[in-house]
Design a protein around this motif. Structure first.
Motif, PDB file in Angstrom:
ATOM      1  N   GLU A 236       0.837  -1.203   0.000  1.00 23.60           N
ATOM      2  CA  GLU A 236       0.000   0.000   0.000  1.00 23.60           C
ATOM      3  C   GLU A 236       0.873   1.256   0.000  1.00 23.60           C
ATOM      4  OE1 GLU A 236      -4.042   1.656   0.584  1.00 23.60           O
ATOM      5  OE2 GLU A 236      -3.353  -0.367   0.174  1.00 23.60           O
ATOM      6  N   TRP A 237       1.931   1.218   0.819  1.00 23.58           N
ATOM      7  CA  TRP A 237       2.820   2.386   0.901  1.00 23.58           C
ATOM      8  C   TRP A 237       3.518   2.639  -0.431  1.00 23.58           C
ATOM      9  CZ3 TRP A 237       8.106   3.060   0.332  1.00 23.58           C
ATOM     10  CH2 TRP A 237       8.595   4.298   0.747  1.00 23.58           C
ATOM     11  N   TRP A 238       3.989   1.598  -1.061  1.00 21.97           N
ATOM     12  CA  TRP A 238       4.670   1.784  -2.346  1.00 21.97           C
ATOM     13  C   TRP A 238       3.704   2.297  -3.418  1.00 21.97           C
ATOM     14  CZ3 TRP A 238       9.467   2.505  -3.156  1.00 21.97           C
ATOM     15  CH2 TRP A 238      10.439   1.892  -2.365  1.00 21.97           C
ATOM     16  N   LEU A 239       2.464   1.830  -3.400  1.00 18.98           N
ATOM     17  CA  LEU A 239       1.491   2.287  -4.388  1.00 18.98           C
ATOM     18  C   LEU A 239       1.198   3.773  -4.198  1.00 18.98           C
ATOM     19  CD1 LEU A 239      -0.482   1.636  -6.666  1.00 18.98           C
ATOM     20  CD2 LEU A 239      -2.177   1.004  -4.932  1.00 18.98           C
ATOM     21  N   VAL A 240       0.940   4.176  -2.948  1.00 15.35           N
ATOM     22  CA  VAL A 240       0.668   5.588  -2.679  1.00 15.35           C
ATOM     23  C   VAL A 240       1.891   6.438  -3.012  1.00 15.35           C
ATOM     24  CG1 VAL A 240       0.162   7.245  -0.845  1.00 15.35           C
ATOM     25  CG2 VAL A 240      -1.089   5.093  -0.944  1.00 15.35           C
ATOM     26  N   SER A 241       3.058   5.954  -2.655  1.00 19.56           N
ATOM     27  CA  SER A 241       4.283   6.714  -2.923  1.00 19.56           C
ATOM     28  C   SER A 241       4.499   6.897  -4.415  1.00 19.56           C
ATOM     29  CB  SER A 241       5.483   5.988  -2.298  1.00 19.56           C
ATOM     30  OG  SER A 241       5.343   5.890  -0.901  1.00 19.56           O
ATOM     31  N   LEU A 242       4.288   5.842  -5.190  1.00 19.70           N
ATOM     32  CA  LEU A 242       4.483   5.932  -6.635  1.00 19.70           C
ATOM     33  C   LEU A 242       3.517   6.936  -7.251  1.00 19.70           C
ATOM     34  CD1 LEU A 242       5.945   4.857  -9.135  1.00 19.70           C
ATOM     35  CD2 LEU A 242       4.227   3.043  -9.276  1.00 19.70           C
ATOM     36  N   CYS A 243       2.257   6.891  -6.827  1.00 18.21           N
ATOM     37  CA  CYS A 243       1.268   7.825  -7.391  1.00 18.21           C
ATOM     38  C   CYS A 243       1.627   9.273  -7.051  1.00 18.21           C
ATOM     39  CB  CYS A 243      -0.122   7.478  -6.865  1.00 18.21           C
ATOM     40  SG  CYS A 243      -0.773   5.906  -7.460  1.00 18.21           S
TER      41      CYS A 243
ATOM     42  N   LEU B  89       2.652  12.302  -9.567  1.00 19.05           N
ATOM     43  CA  LEU B  89       1.912  13.556  -9.556  1.00 19.05           C
ATOM     44  C   LEU B  89       2.856  14.740  -9.352  1.00 19.05           C
ATOM     45  CD1 LEU B  89      -0.822  15.068  -9.423  1.00 19.05           C
ATOM     46  CD2 LEU B  89      -0.772  14.705  -6.958  1.00 19.05           C
ATOM     47  N   THR B  90       3.791  14.611  -8.424  1.00 22.21           N
ATOM     48  CA  THR B  90       4.755  15.695  -8.168  1.00 22.21           C
ATOM     49  C   THR B  90       5.631  15.941  -9.389  1.00 22.21           C
ATOM     50  OG1 THR B  90       4.764  15.106  -5.823  1.00 22.21           O
ATOM     51  CG2 THR B  90       6.579  16.459  -6.624  1.00 22.21           C
TER      52      THR B  90
ATOM     53  N   TRP C   8      14.505  27.803  -8.466  1.00 18.10           N
ATOM     54  CA  TRP C   8      13.926  26.464  -8.368  1.00 18.10           C
ATOM     55  C   TRP C   8      12.423  26.626  -8.134  1.00 18.10           C
ATOM     56  CZ3 TRP C   8      13.752  23.380  -3.258  1.00 18.10           C
ATOM     57  CH2 TRP C   8      13.051  22.197  -3.454  1.00 18.10           C
ATOM     58  N   PRO C   9      11.579  26.295  -9.105  1.00 24.06           N
ATOM     59  CA  PRO C   9      10.133  26.409  -8.902  1.00 24.06           C
ATOM     60  C   PRO C   9       9.695  25.492  -7.761  1.00 24.06           C
ATOM     61  CG  PRO C   9      10.658  26.114 -11.226  1.00 24.06           C
ATOM     62  CD  PRO C   9      11.906  25.844 -10.467  1.00 24.06           C
ATOM     63  N   PRO C  10       9.141  26.041  -6.667  1.00 21.95           N
ATOM     64  CA  PRO C  10       8.923  25.213  -5.473  1.00 21.95           C
ATOM     65  C   PRO C  10       7.563  24.551  -5.367  1.00 21.95           C
ATOM     66  CG  PRO C  10       8.568  27.503  -4.914  1.00 21.95           C
ATOM     67  CD  PRO C  10       8.926  27.472  -6.377  1.00 21.95           C
ATOM     68  N   PHE C  11       6.570  25.064  -6.077  1.00 24.94           N
ATOM     69  CA  PHE C  11       5.220  24.635  -5.744  1.00 24.94           C
ATOM     70  C   PHE C  11       4.860  23.269  -6.303  1.00 24.94           C
ATOM     71  CE2 PHE C  11       4.380  28.871  -4.178  1.00 24.94           C
ATOM     72  CZ  PHE C  11       3.490  28.603  -3.149  1.00 24.94           C
ATOM     73  N   GLY C  12       5.643  22.729  -7.232  1.00 24.63           N
ATOM     74  CA  GLY C  12       5.420  21.336  -7.615  1.00 24.63           C
ATOM     75  C   GLY C  12       5.691  20.421  -6.436  1.00 24.63           C
ATOM     76  N   LEU C  13       6.819  20.661  -5.739  1.00 29.39           N
ATOM     77  CA  LEU C  13       7.126  19.900  -4.525  1.00 29.39           C
ATOM     78  C   LEU C  13       6.125  20.218  -3.428  1.00 29.39           C
ATOM     79  CD1 LEU C  13       8.847  18.140  -2.685  1.00 29.39           C
ATOM     80  CD2 LEU C  13      10.378  20.094  -2.363  1.00 29.39           C
ATOM     81  N   ALA C  14       5.764  21.495  -3.275  1.00 29.16           N
ATOM     82  CA  ALA C  14       4.808  21.861  -2.226  1.00 29.16           C
ATOM     83  C   ALA C  14       3.464  21.173  -2.453  1.00 29.16           C
ATOM     84  CB  ALA C  14       4.628  23.377  -2.192  1.00 29.16           C
ATOM     85  N   LEU C  15       3.051  21.071  -3.719  1.00 28.78           N
ATOM     86  CA  LEU C  15       1.790  20.386  -4.020  1.00 28.78           C
ATOM     87  C   LEU C  15       1.873  18.922  -3.606  1.00 28.78           C
ATOM     88  CD1 LEU C  15      -1.006  20.285  -5.392  1.00 28.78           C
ATOM     89  CD2 LEU C  15       0.171  19.786  -7.539  1.00 28.78           C
ATOM     90  N   GLY C  16       2.985  18.257  -3.964  1.00 31.10           N
ATOM     91  CA  GLY C  16       3.140  16.863  -3.572  1.00 31.10           C
ATOM     92  C   GLY C  16       3.184  16.689  -2.071  1.00 31.10           C
TER      93      GLY C  16
END
Length: 772
Positions: free
Chosen positions: A13-20, A24-25, A352-360
């Motif tokens: 479950e953790w790997w699936l959520v992490s991959l998604c 997304l990020t 460094w555009p930060p909000f892609g990481l912030a969104l993730g």
């Protein structure tokens, strides 16, 4: 078919959520989904990290004051020619005339004068623009040919983002046939200061931005700050000669419109309150960045996307071990930290555009919490189903008595709470049960850590309360002892758990206690089950076994010896020995009496050890006087005087077992008479020392050798007074009996020894006697 282990399911479950979330990020960083938010940070950083402008750049502003002084726009081109001549006389590095001279003046003489001034300067840069006609065909807006002689052409293409803000500049732009440098770059070219990190010709294979107009080599503009940071002089002041020639000497001069509503103004990251920046100042600020070597290095999406995804993976890894509050704080901290780091990196010219990481990061917590909630609900349901088979907790399952209106999780949580309460009651019952057991009991888990223990276990391990044992490894608790069946306790526990059978071992504590330790797995069906360890104190049993062995040795030696002598006398008499019948009977009588005395002493010791103490109120002085009276006849046979040292009529009441104390005092007097010389004296004293009654018997015998003092009260041994030899054969149970009586009353026996002068034996009894 067995169900999937919970740990494996959670990992998957953790790997699936992490991959998604990582995908997304990465997508948000690659396709700039958060572009507007990123640009807000970019603009804020541009407005924060300011620097001092270069000293050799000046703007000649066509401002409102110049319009009032010179007149309505457009001005005669001779006016511009005059300004150029005055600036040229000061010797500038380059001159940017930010005017679009693509059309002729109504007066051809005006064009000629301006063209002549440009040729004489040889350092003028003119802009080239582009436009679309009515049918969508584009064309260049170049200066008139007469203005192109002796001048350098540069593109006047202001690159605006989708929000209308100028953040970038293209170092090269133009049609397919012509490539023009940016005006700032063209001015450096004229001055011979071309930057070493910029190629002198744009690449020709760059993609087109329109069918006829190409842009190449985009560069982020490191703005100095709000408009006005570059040195300004008024155009009218130049014409009036009010500006010193030093203002333009060896400087880059930009002539352009700054008056409101006259020229183009642009929104920039450093614009304040909607204030625009004139195009000439935008060029000047880029020129300043090129002159000072200032660059904004934009991290490519190919680097930002995987880095952000890895940081989100690290955050999710932390979630596996963190509490919900800690996970929420970590998620918010990573999002805020990304923004702050991005803002801070701009101080070093790194974007460094930060909000892609912030969104993730911000999505990680709710998504992971949702999955954890799903997993928790699933595990709760499975646990409740497993509890359904347990009669003790069956009543705790969700049913009709649930609170009306409660949601799914609330009902399950209430059920678990009820089951937990019942399990706690069962655990308390187990703790009470363990507390009533006479043996030390430890309950350990699969890691050999103590989870429960009773008070007897605390006493065995030297702790004051069972809570002090909880959480400690059993090997640490039992470290003073070593099992006989294995080198370590851990190895023995593993053997018991893996073999699913009870194991026992002996162990000796440094304090002298001996234990029989048994252990068994708590659940034979579970590989990772714990174990129950029970330790029984067998010290008394071992001592009893030793006593039995000693008794057998005593019977085999001391009682057997006189019997063997009797048989020898009978045999001697039968073969006609020289001993008379009277002598034979005398020897038989002596040996029989000796055997009887040994048996009587042994019975006395056994009775003293096993007979229940029956204390009663009595007078110790009266008891001592009775013992003296009983032993008077035996003392007279050796001409020994017995005396009591107490005043007439004195009493010393106490609570004691009269039979045992009387017998112990008789033994003391008998030993004193036995070892005292003929005509000697034996005194008895009864005193009180604080909370103790002391009965002292003093003789005038030879005393006790120092080497024998440590063996006085050992069972089945006798100290021969006055003999310097080793311990004599035989037994002396009288002193053992006296020591036993003292201990059973809670007291002790002391010896005051003076070799050659006599010995004093003191029987100490507590003022309040009790059974030991």
């Amino acid at each position: 078919m067995t169900s999937e282990p919970r740990t494996t399911r959670q990992q998957r479950e953790w790997w699936l959520v992490s991959l998604c979330l990582m995908m997304l990020t990465s997508a948000a960083c690659w396709w700039h989904w958060t572009w507007h938010l990123d640009q807000a940070v970019y603009d804020a950083a541009q407005s924060t990290w300011l620097r001092a402008p270069a000293k050799d750049i000046v703007i000649v502003a066509i401002d409102d004051a110049s319009l009032q002084a010179i007149g309505r726009w457009p001005w005669k081109r001779a006016v511009h020619a005059q300004a150029l001549k005055q600036i040229q006389q000061a010797g500038p590095k380059s001159v940017m005339l930010d005017l679009l001279l693509s059309e002729s003046d109504a007066d051809p003489q005006q064009d000629s004068v301006l063209a002549q001034a440009m040729r004489e300067s040889g350092k003028v840069v003119l802009p080239v623009s582009h436009a679309l006609d009515g049918v969508g065909h584009g064309h260049e807006l170049r200066p008139l040919p007469m203005f192109q002689e002796g001048t350098t052409l540069a593109h006047a293409d202001a690159a605006m983002d989708v929000d209308g803000t100028v953040r970038w500049a293209y170092l090269w732009a133009g049609s397919q046939a012509n490539r023009y440098p940016h005006p700032a770059l063209a001015m450096l070219q004229v001055a011979g200061e071309w930057p070493t990190d910029i190629p002198r010709q744009a690449a020709q294979d760059s993609p087109s931005t329109s069918p006829y107009w190409h842009r190449d080599q985009a560069m982020a503009i490191p703005f100095l700050g709000a408009p006005g940071r570059i040195a300004h002089v008024s155009y009218a002041a130049v014409l009036r000669g009010e500006v010193s020639p030093e203002t333009f000497r060896q400087r880059h001069v930009l002539i352009g419109v700054t008056a409101l509503g006259l020229g183009e103004t642009f929104q920039t990251p450093v614009s304040q309150l909607g204030e625009g920046m004139a195009g000439v100042e935008v060029i000047a600020q880029l020129l300043d960045a090129l002159r000072q070597g200032q660059r904004i290095k934009v991290l490519p999406a190919a680097a930002v996307a995987p880095l952000s995804a890895l940081l989100v993976l690290g955050l999710l890894w932390y979630f596996r071990h963190a509490a919900p509050r800690q996970a929420l704080i970590a998620s918010a901290s990573l999002a805020a930290g990304a923004v702050l780091v991005s803002w801070g990196l701009m101080a070093w010219g790194i974007w460094w555009p930060p909000f892609g990481l912030a969104l993730g990061a911000l999505l990680s917590y709710p998504v992971w919490s949702w999955r954890k909630l799903e997993a928790t609900a699933r595990d709760l349901e499975a646990e409740l189903q497993a509890m359904a088979s347990e009669p003790d907790v069956r009543s705790a399952l969700p049913g009709a008595d649930d609170r009306p209106g409660a949601d799914f999780m609330q009902r399950r949580t209430d059920a678990i709470s009820r089951a937990g309460a019942q399990l706690r009651q069962a655990r308390q019952l187990l703790a009470h049960t363990l507390g009533t057991l006479p043996d030390a009991v430890f309950v350990v888990d699969a890691r050999h850590v103590v989870t429960q223990a009773n008070q007897q276990a605390c006493a065995m391990a030297g702790f004051s309360h069972p809570s002090a044992l909880i959480g400690r490894r059993l090997g640490e608790v039992l470290s003073p002892m070593t099992p006989t069946e294995a080198p370590t306790w851990d190895m023995l526990l593993d053997k018991a758990r893996q073999g699913h059978q009870a194991l026992s071992t002996e162990a000796v504590h440094p304090r002298g206690k001996q234990y029989l330790v048994a252990m068994v797995a708590t659940d034979d069906a579970t590989p990772d089950s714990g174990a129950i360890v029970c330790a029984t104190d067998v010290t008394a049993l071992q001592e009893a076994e030793l006593q039995r062995a000693e008794l057998l040795g005593f019977i085999a030696h001391d009682i057997r010896s006189p019997q063997a002598s009797l048989i020898s006398l009978v045999d001697l008499h039968r073969i006609g020995g020289h001993m008379s019948q009277e002598e034979t009977l005398k020897h038989v009588e002596a040996m029989a009496r000796h055997t009887l005395e040994l048996c009587e002493e042994l019975l006395q010791v056994m009775r003293a050890e096993t007979r229940a103490i029956s204390p009663a109120q009595g007078d110790l002085i009266k008891l001592a006087q009775d013992c003296l009276n009983d032993m008077q006849l035996q003392a007279r046979t050796k001409d020994i005087t017995l005396s009591g040292n107490w005043p007439p009529g004195r009493e010393q009441p106490s609570s004691f077992d009269e039979y045992l104390v009387h017998r112990a005092l008789i033994n003391l007097l008998s030993n004193a008479i036995k070892f005292s010389p003929k005509g000697g004296q034996i005194s008895v004293a009864v005193t009180q020392d604080h909370d103790w009654h002391v009965i002292a018997v003093r003789d005038q015998g030879p005393g006790i050798p120092e080497s024998e003092l440590g063996r006085l009260f050992k069972r089945y041994e006798r100290v021969e007074q006055g003999r310097p030899s080793k311990l004599a054969a035989g037994i002396g149970l009288g002193l053992v009996f006296i020591d036993t009586v003292a201990r059973r009353h809670g007291g002790q026996v002391k010896v005051i020894n003076k070799p050659g002068e006599g010995a004093c034996f003191e029987l100490w009894l507590p003022a309040t006697s009790g059974q030991a």
